[in-house]
Design a protein around this motif. Structure first.
Motif, short mmCIF file in Angstrom:
data_model
loop_
_atom_site.label_atom_id
_atom_site.label_comp_id
_atom_site.label_asym_id
_atom_site.label_seq_id
_atom_site.Cartn_x
_atom_site.Cartn_y
_atom_site.Cartn_z
N ASP A 1 62.16 12.72 14.45
CA ASP A 1 61.43 11.66 15.30
C ASP A 1 62.19 11.83 16.81
N PHE A 2 61.46 11.40 17.77
CA PHE A 2 61.91 11.77 19.18
C PHE A 2 61.65 10.32 20.01
N GLY A 3 62.94 10.13 20.82
CA GLY A 3 62.97 8.83 21.49
C GLY A 3 62.41 8.85 22.91
N VAL A 4 61.05 9.14 22.89
CA VAL A 4 60.06 9.15 24.01
C VAL A 4 59.05 8.07 23.92
N GLU A 5 58.91 7.30 24.89
CA GLU A 5 57.99 6.11 24.99
C GLU A 5 57.16 6.44 26.11
N GLY A 6 55.84 5.51 26.21
CA GLY A 6 54.95 5.73 27.13
C GLY A 6 53.89 7.04 26.83
N ARG A 7 53.06 7.26 27.77
CA ARG A 7 52.02 8.21 27.74
C ARG A 7 52.08 9.70 28.33
N SER A 8 53.39 9.61 29.17
CA SER A 8 53.46 10.84 29.72
C SER A 8 55.12 11.33 29.72
N VAL A 9 55.38 12.52 30.22
CA VAL A 9 56.78 12.82 30.34
C VAL A 9 56.66 14.02 31.62
N SER A 10 57.80 14.30 31.83
CA SER A 10 58.09 15.01 32.97
C SER A 10 57.73 16.52 32.77
N LYS A 11 57.34 17.23 33.83
CA LYS A 11 57.10 18.69 33.95
C LYS A 11 58.27 19.51 33.19
N THR A 12 59.73 18.93 33.35
CA THR A 12 60.74 19.65 32.93
C THR A 12 60.87 19.60 31.25
N ASP A 13 60.45 18.36 30.88
CA ASP A 13 60.49 17.99 29.36
C ASP A 13 59.42 18.80 28.56
N LEU A 14 58.14 18.91 29.37
CA LEU A 14 57.05 19.75 28.76
C LEU A 14 57.43 21.14 28.67
N THR A 15 57.94 21.79 29.77
CA THR A 15 58.27 22.94 29.79
C THR A 15 59.52 23.36 28.69
N GLU A 16 60.36 22.43 28.55
CA GLU A 16 61.35 22.68 27.41
C GLU A 16 60.67 22.69 25.98
N VAL A 17 59.68 21.94 25.72
CA VAL A 17 58.90 21.97 24.61
C VAL A 17 57.81 23.36 24.22
N LEU A 18 57.17 23.79 25.53
CA LEU A 18 56.51 24.84 25.38
C LEU A 18 57.17 26.19 25.56
N ALA A 19 58.61 26.14 25.85
CA ALA A 19 59.57 27.30 25.96
C ALA A 19 59.98 27.45 24.50
N ALA A 20 59.91 26.35 23.56
CA ALA A 20 60.44 26.67 22.12
C ALA A 20 59.98 27.58 21.23
N PRO A 21 58.49 28.05 21.07
CA PRO A 21 58.01 29.14 20.48
C PRO A 21 58.58 30.45 20.65
N GLN A 22 58.64 30.68 21.92
CA GLN A 22 59.41 31.99 22.28
C GLN A 22 60.99 32.25 21.73
N ALA A 23 61.34 31.08 22.00
CA ALA A 23 63.11 30.91 21.52
C ALA A 23 63.13 30.95 20.21
N LEU A 24 62.41 30.40 19.36
CA LEU A 24 62.00 30.48 17.84
C LEU A 24 61.96 31.66 17.40
N ALA A 25 61.09 32.53 18.21
CA ALA A 25 60.67 33.83 17.68
C ALA A 25 61.91 34.72 18.12
N GLU A 26 62.64 34.75 19.12
CA GLU A 26 63.63 35.41 19.46
C GLU A 26 65.00 35.08 18.28
N ARG A 27 65.19 33.99 18.20
CA ARG A 27 66.33 33.40 17.28
C ARG A 27 65.96 33.96 15.92
N SER A 28 64.67 33.80 15.42
CA SER A 28 64.60 34.19 14.02
C SER A 28 64.09 35.81 13.69
#
Length: 377
Positions: free
Chosen positions: A123-150
């Motif tokens: 689970d994640f401790g995020v409330e409300g209906r929006s997040v910052s651009k930085t938060d969203l960038t972190e999430v969307l960077a994860a697939p490429q990071a996972l591909a490189e790591r695995s």
């Protein structure tokens, strides 16, 4: 015997009819780390199709991540839903889940708990209906990071992708485009059923995702493919179903997988072992289906305006799509003018009851179409 016709959920391998070319195309898109926008009417089986294509990929080389966006309502729930799907696909052990979550999505404040069945979930401790651009960038960077790591190819599947069109802002839409264009070892499939919304996202030059993925429409299944599929399942239960009557059944459902499987499910239950399907039994199966759906259809019908009802009646009356803004159509069905017909059509499209097809429209729910026809017969 267990009824061999399945509907209403993701269809497994043994219950899957044809789609040979579609499976080959989508599997190749995943293998080549492509970007694909897969769209179809509701219940056409696109999720089952994509999940079966994923099943053909070697697990040692691919990590599939399925993200259901249907329950999301803003960039915050988009971020947490996507992060949860990536974390669950990457790790299964409780300690590893938290470790991966903190390392990959630290800004979203991850935690791990047990679900009702005792399985770990993140689970994640995020409330409300929006997040910052930085938060969203972190999430969307994860697939490429996972591909490189695995060292594997990550396949990201976003189902009901049209939901992001209803968010309060276009942050998610903009950040998806910004992020995925730099990913080398990740395939992206965007699935959706509201074609007019999806096409506006991918074909409108003013939208961030303009031309960012190839288009892949999924349509009905041809009768020639249904015939052996249906006949075999009746034959296995010592029930005979002639080719001509299978064709008649497919005409009723227009080859749509959900409605074809549903009607066959009811018909199979009506036919006794050792007997042959007759035309009257198809009519009986249709009547039984409409009886089951009648309450829901009545509620839906009463929620519509008179002009919306008239427009639907006009579509249901015709074997081939009509010219819905012609004087002949508007006069016959009491719409009075092309502008009235246009307003009714726009409203019905927005309600996801009809879909544009060439210069006309079709009713998405095949059984609703039959119900309306009977209502005025």
């Amino acid at each position: 015997m267990t009824n061999p016709f399945t509907y209403g959920g993701v269809v497994g391998n043994g219950e899957f009819c044809n789609r040979t070319q579609e499976l080959a195309d989508l599997t190749e898109t995943m293998r080549s780390c492509g970007r694909c926008f897969v769209y179809a009417e509701r219940r056409m089986g696109k999720t089952s199709l994509v999940m079966r294509a994923i099943g053909k990929l070697p697990k040692k080389s691919f990590i599939p991540v399925y993200v259901d966006l249907w329950p999301t309502d803003g960039s915050a729930s988009f971020a947490t839903t996507t992060a949860r799907a990536i974390t669950s696909a990457a790790e299964t052990k409780t300690t590893k889940l938290l470790e991966f979550g903190k390392a990959t999505f630290g800004r979203l404040r991850p935690s791990v708990s047990l679900d009702d069945s005792g399985q770990p979930k993140v689970d994640f401790g995020v409330e409300g209906r929006s997040v910052s651009k930085t938060d969203l960038t972190e999430v969307l960077a994860a697939p490429q990071a996972l591909a490189e790591r695995s060292g594997k190819t990550v396949v990201m599947v976003f189902d009901e992708f049209q939901q992001i069109a209803d968010y309060d802002d276009d942050l998610a839409e903009r950040q998806i485009r910004s992020s995925i264009q730099h990913h080398k070892n990740v395939a992206y499939l965007f699935l959706g059923s509201r074609k007019h919304l999806l096409q506006s996202m991918f074909l409108d030059q003013s939208r961030p995702l303009y031309r960012s993925a190839m288009h892949y429409p999924v349509g009905p299944i041809a009768t020639k493919h249904w015939q052996p599929f249906i006949a075999k399942r009746f034959t296995d239960a010592k029930k005979t179903f002639s080719k001509s009557l299978v064709s008649e059944l497919c005409e009723r459902t227009q080859g749509h997988p959900f409605y074809t499987q549903h009607l066959c499910h009811v018909l199979w239950s009506l036919v006794e072992p050792g007997s042959e399907v007759v035309a009257d039994q198809i009519d009986q199966a249709v009547e039984e289906l409409l009886r089951r759906e009648s309450h829901a259809y009545v509620i839906l019908w009463e929620s519509l305006t008179k002009n919306e009802q008239r427009f639907l009646r006009g579509l249901a009356d015709r074997e081939t799509p009509p010219q819905p803004f012609s004087s002949e159509f508007t006069r016959q069905y009491g719409l009075r003018s092309a502008s009235n017909a246009q307003r009714a059509a726009d409203s019905l499209v927005a309600k996801d009851l009809i879909e544009r097809e060439a210069a006309s429209f079709v009713i998405n729910d095949r059984f609703l179409r039959l119900w309306i026809s009977q209502l005025y017969s």
